[in-house]
Structure formats: C-alpha cells, structure tokens
Write an enzyme that holds these catalytic residues in place. Structure first.
Site, PDB file in Angstrom:
ATOM      1  N   GLY A  48       0.815  -1.204   0.000  1.00 31.53           N
ATOM      2  CA  GLY A  48       0.000   0.000   0.000  1.00 31.53           C
ATOM      3  C   GLY A  48       0.847   1.252   0.000  1.00 31.53           C
ATOM      4  N   CYS A  65       7.002  -0.511   6.670  1.00 25.76           N
ATOM      5  CA  CYS A  65       6.482   0.647   5.931  1.00 25.76           C
ATOM      6  C   CYS A  65       7.546   1.092   4.928  1.00 25.76           C
ATOM      7  CB  CYS A  65       6.174   1.775   6.912  1.00 25.76           C
ATOM      8  SG  CYS A  65       5.636   3.291   6.110  1.00 25.76           S
ATOM      9  N   LEU A  66       7.105   1.403   3.718  1.00 28.62           N
ATOM     10  CA  LEU A  66       8.051   1.858   2.686  1.00 28.62           C
ATOM     11  C   LEU A  66       8.759   3.149   3.097  1.00 28.62           C
ATOM     12  CD1 LEU A  66       5.804   1.197  -0.442  1.00 28.62           C
ATOM     13  CD2 LEU A  66       7.809  -0.127   0.244  1.00 28.62           C
ATOM     14  N   HIS A 113      -3.267   1.022   8.062  1.00 27.19           N
ATOM     15  CA  HIS A 113      -1.923   1.601   7.896  1.00 27.19           C
ATOM     16  C   HIS A 113      -1.967   2.841   6.990  1.00 27.19           C
ATOM     17  CE1 HIS A 113       2.603   0.995   7.521  1.00 27.19           C
ATOM     18  NE2 HIS A 113       2.358   1.826   6.530  1.00 27.19           N
ATOM     19  N   GLU A 114      -2.664   2.727   5.858  1.00 25.67           N
ATOM     20  CA  GLU A 114      -2.685   3.856   4.902  1.00 25.67           C
ATOM     21  C   GLU A 114      -3.532   5.021   5.421  1.00 25.67           C
ATOM     22  OE1 GLU A 114      -0.411   3.638   2.900  1.00 25.67           O
ATOM     23  OE2 GLU A 114      -0.226   1.462   2.929  1.00 25.67           O
ATOM     24  N   GLN A 159       3.315   9.936   0.994  1.00 21.78           N
ATOM     25  CA  GLN A 159       4.579   9.217   0.792  1.00 21.78           C
ATOM     26  C   GLN A 159       5.242   9.551  -0.544  1.00 21.78           C
ATOM     27  OE1 GLN A 159       2.686   5.258   1.929  1.00 21.78           O
ATOM     28  NE2 GLN A 159       4.762   5.000   2.725  1.00 21.78           N
ATOM     29  N   HIS A 182      -1.486   6.915   7.634  1.00 19.28           N
ATOM     30  CA  HIS A 182      -0.558   7.790   6.895  1.00 19.28           C
ATOM     31  C   HIS A 182      -1.188   9.147   6.570  1.00 19.28           C
ATOM     32  CE1 HIS A 182       3.263   5.937   6.006  1.00 19.28           C
ATOM     33  NE2 HIS A 182       2.730   4.820   5.551  1.00 19.28           N
TER      34      HIS A 182
END
Ligand code: NI
Length: 169
Positions: free
Chosen positions: A46, A93-94, A135-136, A51, A139
């Site tokens: 995701g 996480c990226l 998670h997103e 990001q 963000h």
C-alpha cells in the site's frame, strides 16, 4: 505515469494531516496512476499520497495473490467507520525502510470513501487488507506504525531480503 521517489522518515510531510480531495480532476487521476506505478516498483502492499510528496487523502492498495492478479484498491477521502477485534501483526512501511515492528491491528474494519469515478465506496475487510487500510489511513492522518509500538524492543532491524515474507505497507 511515473515512478515517484518515496519519502522516508523524518520527512515532515509524513507527519502532516493530509487535505481532503474536493474534485477528482486530471491531476488526481495522474497522482493515482503515479502512486500505483510507484507501489508496484517498490513491491509494496500500500501507499498513501503523502509518501510521494502530496499531502492529499488518497491511498492505493495492492494485495498479492499466489499465481493471480493482485487485488487493487484506490480510495479517496477514506475513513474507518468501524473496527472490531485485535490481533498482533509484524508490519513494515516503505517510508521506514529496514525495520519491522510488532503492533496490534484490528481483526476487521469497515471503511468508506470514494472511488476514482467519484462514487461512494464501502468496504468490509479483514486480514492483510484490513491491516493495509488501517496503515494507509494512519498515513493520511500523519500517523506511522511505529507510533503504535508498545515498547522500542518491539521494533526490529531487518536486512532487505527478496525472499522475505515481511511486507511493507
Ligand atoms: Ni507505510
């Protein structure tokens, strides 16, 4: 479409509350196309618009299947309307490369938002999709998974391995 650089901590955009999208115009469609391409190239599950440096409430999710096409989701202005249950997950996480943390996520979530055509969308999710949605949506509220760690020893440094089952969201 273009692969965008992924912002990593401590980039301040990751800590901002992103703005709601008012109109789904060409710039939003391009943003979504870029986010999908960036997510694919990063091999992640995701990605949220902050990001890639855009402080708007847009998320994309791609849930892998064995031998099948991924399930793709894109939500604009998503909100969690209900959470049920609790489970422990190992999450990456990226935007925090090289780490995995053990945190608690919900077992099931209900989410509403709008799709790329501007229609209202409701989702009921469990498992990895529920985790990715939480998670997103974190963000776009400026929250990172490390904020949910009960203690710092729940955070582990990992070597990037292509065969690793750990996913970055
Ligand atoms: Ni993330």
């Amino acid at each position: 479409m273009a692969v965008k650089p992924i912002r990593t901590v401590p980039d301040p955009i990751l800590r901002q509350k992103a703005k709601r999208v008012k109109t789904i115009d060409n710039s939003i469609q391009k943003l979504i196309a870029d986010m999908r391409e960036t997510l694919m190239s990063a091999n992640g599950v995701g990605l949220a618009a902050p990001q890639v440096g855009v402080s708007l409430r847009v998320i994309v999710i791609s849930i892998p299947h064995q031998d099948q096409k991924n399930d793709e989701y894109c939500l604009i202005n998503p909100e969690i309307v209900r959470r049920t249950g609790e489970r422990a997950v190992r999450e990456g996480c990226l935007s925090i490369p090289g780490y995995i943390g053990e945190i608690k996520r919900s077992e099931q979530v209900r989410v509403k938002g709008i799709d790329t055509a501007g229609k209202e969308l409701k989702l009921r999710a469990e498992g990895l999709l529920a985790e990715a949605l939480e998670h997103e949506i974190d963000h776009i509220n400026g929250v990172l998974y490390v904020d949910h760690l009960e203690s710092q020893d729940k955070l582990q440094k990992v070597e990037p391995e292509p065969e690793s089952k750990d996913v970055s969201i």
